[in-house]
Design an enzyme around this catalytic site. Structure first.
Site, PDB file in Angstrom:
ATOM      1  N   GLY A  37       0.843  -1.209   0.000  1.00 54.09           N
ATOM      2  CA  GLY A  37       0.000   0.000   0.000  1.00 54.09           C
ATOM      3  C   GLY A  37       0.874   1.254   0.000  1.00 54.09           C
ATOM      4  N   ASN A  99      -5.907 -12.513  14.040  1.00 49.95           N
ATOM      5  CA  ASN A  99      -5.879 -11.322  14.903  1.00 49.95           C
ATOM      6  C   ASN A  99      -7.102 -10.432  14.659  1.00 49.95           C
ATOM      7  OD1 ASN A  99      -3.438 -12.010  16.112  1.00 49.95           O
ATOM      8  ND2 ASN A  99      -2.230 -10.977  14.534  1.00 49.95           N
ATOM      9  N   LYS A 105     -14.243 -10.173  17.617  1.00 49.69           N
ATOM     10  CA  LYS A 105     -14.937 -10.900  18.698  1.00 49.69           C
ATOM     11  C   LYS A 105     -14.938 -10.063  19.985  1.00 49.69           C
ATOM     12  CE  LYS A 105     -13.998 -14.918  21.574  1.00 49.69           C
ATOM     13  NZ  LYS A 105     -12.667 -15.198  22.133  1.00 49.69           N
ATOM     14  N   TYR A 145      -1.100 -17.500  -1.935  1.00 53.01           N
ATOM     15  CA  TYR A 145      -2.248 -16.578  -1.885  1.00 53.01           C
ATOM     16  C   TYR A 145      -3.552 -17.366  -1.775  1.00 53.01           C
ATOM     17  CZ  TYR A 145      -5.273 -12.681  -3.364  1.00 53.01           C
ATOM     18  OH  TYR A 145      -6.243 -11.706  -3.444  1.00 53.01           O
ATOM     19  N   TYR A 159     -14.926 -18.884  13.530  1.00 61.28           N
ATOM     20  CA  TYR A 159     -15.245 -17.838  14.519  1.00 61.28           C
ATOM     21  C   TYR A 159     -16.746 -17.571  14.562  1.00 61.28           C
ATOM     22  CZ  TYR A 159     -10.917 -16.400  16.638  1.00 61.28           C
ATOM     23  OH  TYR A 159      -9.789 -16.371  17.434  1.00 61.28           O
TER      24      TYR A 159
END
Ligand code: UDP
Length: 311
Positions: A37, A99, A105, A145, A159
């Site tokens: 970026g 992370n 969460k 990737y 999750y």
């Protein structure tokens, strides 16, 4: 006012997404480690409800205050980038996703993962629907990737199932527009910069491989609709208009009025032969479909490349 964290905020898609969210009245924290970026992509957001934090999300993410949305877009995304930084690519898709999910969460934020058409690999089903499981070579150069993104989708669902995190999965097909890096190596930036510099336009292989190209404004609109929907299953967002890479190269040469000619170079390993999204799910569940025609999107992108290259 809702608050969002966008990882990969200084990238091509991340920066447009931050801008779109701000336009929708969302307060945005943008995070990026700047390996692919560039802060110049988000400098114009200064003065709005936007904060930039330079951080590598493969390390623990600390964020003060409430959070409503977490959009995980950090990742190298061009084949030459993920070949150059394969381990970082695997880490941001795995540790970075872990992370980000942990933070979502803890904050009870809705989580959206930027997945990819690369989860379908070199597809044996065409066009690609979300219920196709794909044809990926895990040990090939693109595997870093593809597998990182497949892992990210699996982790996202875990999750959701185990911790009840509200999750969304967008599978992004080839997208183009202003703020793609000139040297990013993908077909559109490569062809535009070659044509503008009157260099040979490098088509890999015989050019019969296909891609379907979506303009950035259509993509971010689709992502926002998914984010604010109740759709937990993966959704393809892309433009179904399919074309060969040879055709794309010729279109770009004609559009720029360049004297460049097409030359053929070896096809990269595991380069998908075809790619086209089936967007039935996005159409029916999100009421979304792309609007910007290729020539219009290419003209806007061309103007950006002219300015960047000073040509
Ligand atoms: N490609 C090409 N010349 C270039 C860059 C890419 O012919 O200078 C081809 C590439 O081999 C692939 C297609 O264009 O078949 C799209 O490549 P890109 O890197 O844009 O993204 P991909 O869809 O492969 O992730």
């Amino acid at each position: 006012m809702p608050r969002a964290l966008v990882t990969g905020a200084a990238g091509f898609i991340g920066s447009h997404l931050c801008e779109y969210l701000l336009g929708r009245g969302v307060s945005v924290v943008g995070m990026d480690n700047l390996i692919t970026g560039d802060v110049s992509n988000i400098e114009h957001l200064a003065g709005r409800d936007f904060v930039f934090v330079k951080h590598d999300v493969t390390n623990y993410i600390h964020l003060e205050g409430p959070l409503d949305y977490l959009l995980h877009f950090a990742s190298p995304a061009s084949p030459i980038d993920y070949l150059r930084v394969p381990i970082q690519t695997l880490k941001v898709g795995s540790l970075g996703t872990h992370n980000s999910l942990g933070l979502a969460k803890a904050k009870k934020a809705r989580f959206l993962i930027a997945s990819t058409s690369e989860v379908y690999g070199d597809p044996l089903v065409h066009p690609q629907r979300e219920d196709y499981w794909g044809n990926v070579n895990p040990v090939g150069p693109r595997g870093v990737y593809d597998e990182a993104k497949r892992f990210a989708e699996a982790m996202t669902m875990a999750y959701h199932r185990v911790h009840g995190v509200e999750t969304r999965i967008v599978r992004i097909f080839n997208t183009y527009g202003p703020r793609m890096r000139v040297e990013d190596g993908r077909a559109i930036p490569a062809f535009l910069s070659q044509a503008l510099r009157s260099e040979d336009v490098t088509v890999f292989g015989d050019g019969t491989q296909t891609r379907s190209l979506c303009f950035i404004s259509d993509l971010v609109e689709g992502i926002y609709r998914l984010l604010t929907s109740d759709v937990r299953d993966p959704v393809n967002i892309g433009n179904p208009r399919e074309m060969t890479i040879q055709e794309l190269a010729e279109r770009i040469i004609a559009l720029t009025g360049s004297k460049s000619r097409v030359v053929h170079k070896p096809l990269p390993v595991d380069d998908p032969k075809v790619r086209q999204p089936d967007i039935t799910r996005a159409r029916t569940l999100l009421g979304w479909e792309p609007k910007v025609p290729l020539d219009e999107g290419l003209s806007v992108t061309l103007a950006y490349f002219r300015k960047t290259l000073g040509i």
